[in-house]
Design an enzyme around this catalytic site. Sequence first.
Site, PDB file in Angstrom:
ATOM      1  N   TYR A  14     -14.729  51.065 -88.931  1.00 36.91           N
ATOM      2  CA  TYR A  14     -13.426  50.862 -89.575  1.00 36.91           C
ATOM      3  C   TYR A  14     -12.535  51.867 -88.859  1.00 36.91           C
ATOM      4  O   TYR A  14     -12.858  53.063 -88.828  1.00 36.91           O
ATOM      5  CB  TYR A  14     -13.439  51.244 -91.063  1.00 36.91           C
ATOM      6  CG  TYR A  14     -14.459  50.577 -91.938  1.00 36.91           C
ATOM      7  CD1 TYR A  14     -14.864  49.265 -91.732  1.00 36.91           C
ATOM      8  CD2 TYR A  14     -14.991  51.271 -93.024  1.00 36.91           C
ATOM      9  CE1 TYR A  14     -15.793  48.676 -92.569  1.00 36.91           C
ATOM     10  CE2 TYR A  14     -15.919  50.688 -93.872  1.00 36.91           C
ATOM     11  CZ  TYR A  14     -16.319  49.393 -93.631  1.00 36.91           C
ATOM     12  OH  TYR A  14     -17.235  48.817 -94.473  1.00 36.91           O
ATOM     13  N   CYS A  17     -11.756  55.123 -90.714  1.00 39.65           N
ATOM     14  CA  CYS A  17     -12.847  55.908 -91.318  1.00 39.65           C
ATOM     15  C   CYS A  17     -13.015  57.214 -90.536  1.00 39.65           C
ATOM     16  O   CYS A  17     -13.062  57.217 -89.306  1.00 39.65           O
ATOM     17  CB  CYS A  17     -14.119  55.052 -91.299  1.00 39.65           C
ATOM     18  SG  CYS A  17     -15.659  55.951 -91.046  1.00 39.65           S
ATOM     19  N   PHE A  19     -15.524  59.231 -90.125  1.00 43.56           N
ATOM     20  CA  PHE A  19     -16.765  59.339 -89.348  1.00 43.56           C
ATOM     21  C   PHE A  19     -16.645  58.550 -88.038  1.00 43.56           C
ATOM     22  O   PHE A  19     -17.159  58.960 -87.000  1.00 43.56           O
ATOM     23  CB  PHE A  19     -17.958  58.834 -90.166  1.00 43.56           C
ATOM     24  CG  PHE A  19     -18.098  59.527 -91.492  1.00 43.56           C
ATOM     25  CD1 PHE A  19     -18.619  60.810 -91.557  1.00 43.56           C
ATOM     26  CD2 PHE A  19     -17.681  58.922 -92.666  1.00 43.56           C
ATOM     27  CE1 PHE A  19     -18.735  61.470 -92.772  1.00 43.56           C
ATOM     28  CE2 PHE A  19     -17.800  59.566 -93.890  1.00 43.56           C
ATOM     29  CZ  PHE A  19     -18.333  60.842 -93.942  1.00 43.56           C
ATOM     30  N   CYS A  20     -15.948  57.407 -88.117  1.00 49.54           N
ATOM     31  CA  CYS A  20     -15.748  56.583 -86.917  1.00 49.54           C
ATOM     32  C   CYS A  20     -14.769  57.276 -85.971  1.00 49.54           C
ATOM     33  O   CYS A  20     -14.948  57.250 -84.752  1.00 49.54           O
ATOM     34  CB  CYS A  20     -15.214  55.204 -87.296  1.00 49.54           C
ATOM     35  SG  CYS A  20     -16.281  54.322 -88.454  1.00 49.54           S
TER      36      CYS A  20
HETATM   37  N1  LIG Z   1     -23.131  60.027 -92.898  1.00 49.14           N
HETATM   38  C1  LIG Z   1     -22.486  58.856 -92.384  1.00 49.14           C
HETATM   39  C2  LIG Z   1     -21.426  58.382 -93.366  1.00 49.14           C
HETATM   40  C3  LIG Z   1     -20.787  57.071 -92.948  1.00 49.14           C
HETATM   41  C4  LIG Z   1     -19.996  56.449 -94.083  1.00 49.14           C
HETATM   42  O1  LIG Z   1     -20.078  56.866 -95.243  1.00 49.14           O
HETATM   43  N2  LIG Z   1     -19.231  55.419 -93.757  1.00 49.14           N
HETATM   44  C5  LIG Z   1     -18.470  54.694 -94.757  1.00 49.14           C
HETATM   45  C6  LIG Z   1     -17.089  54.359 -94.224  1.00 49.14           C
HETATM   46  S1  LIG Z   1     -16.072  55.782 -94.149  1.00 49.14           S
HETATM   47  C7  LIG Z   1     -19.153  53.369 -95.041  1.00 49.14           C
HETATM   48  O2  LIG Z   1     -19.499  52.641 -94.148  1.00 49.14           O
HETATM   49  N3  LIG Z   1     -19.369  53.078 -96.321  1.00 49.14           N
HETATM   50  C8  LIG Z   1     -19.974  51.854 -96.730  1.00 49.14           C
HETATM   51  C9  LIG Z   1     -19.010  50.760 -96.938  1.00 49.14           C
HETATM   52  O3  LIG Z   1     -17.819  50.929 -96.706  1.00 49.14           O
HETATM   53  O4  LIG Z   1     -19.439  49.697 -97.326  1.00 49.14           O
HETATM   54  C10 LIG Z   1     -21.894  59.141 -91.000  1.00 49.14           C
HETATM   55  O5  LIG Z   1     -21.659  60.330 -90.689  1.00 49.14           O
HETATM   56  O6  LIG Z   1     -21.715  58.212 -90.200  1.00 49.14           O
END
Ligand SMILES: N[C@@H](CCC(=O)N[C@@H](CS)C(=O)NCC(=O)O)C(=O)O
Length: 242
Positions: A14, A17, A19-20
Amino acid sequence: QLPDGGLQLTLYQYKTCPFCSKVRAFLDYHGLPYEIVEVNPIMRKEIKFSAYRKVPILLANAGSPLQLNDSSVIISAIKTYLISKRKSLEEIVSFYPPMKSVSEKGKETLEYGNKYWLMLDEKETKRIYPVKEVRVEEMKWRKWADDWLVHLISPNVYRTPREALASFDYIVREGKFGTLEGFFAKYMGALAMFIISKRLKKRHNLQDNVRQDLYEAVNEWVKAVGKHRLFMGGSQPNLADL
Ligand SMILES: N[C@@H](CCC(=O)N[C@@H](CS)C(=O)NCC(=O)O)C(=O)O
């Protein structure tokens, strides 16, 4: 810097986001080309192939296709690969094992082992981290970004209904949403996140004025970098800066 044949990378993300964004900062800084697949956050059809249901996901092809999950694992694994040309990416990724744990409330969470550690041998370590403390400091602040800094974002950007709406306006504009979907996502999302952000504020023990925590965190970082270097990495950013 690329080993022979290079790395074919596809980032599932995303755009907004954090993390992205962190993974993009890392890939861009290292000049690694990658394709982006923007994921629709409602249906998440684009990552149907994956049992891991979060973004970022990085598909890497360094001879054989490989899926890397978790922003910090992605960064540590690719950085290790760039430094240590002897190891295959597959081998490197196996050093970051997924580990399931169950919280007191019975909620299952997935964590990755060693995720701030670069898998270097003695010679590589001496070259990249001539001073041991520098490596420890880099790990400490990468963890700080994941465990603290990032948790300040939601309570801050969804702090008031007006700010929640402005944030969702941006998220919908930059993300992958259908027209009608985007309209509903904006208003429903803003309302939901306004409420959820209050819960997050409690969970992470933030001050009543959440801006204060954000200012303090930023000051803490600036103080840690100090006056005598441009970045935490010195004259160049390290993984904590990125
Ligand atoms: N620990 C992970 C956390 C990733 C994360 O929480 N990503 C969120 C988006 S900010 C996500 O995909 N959440 C699940 C969703 O949106 O369905 C990382 O560092 O990549």
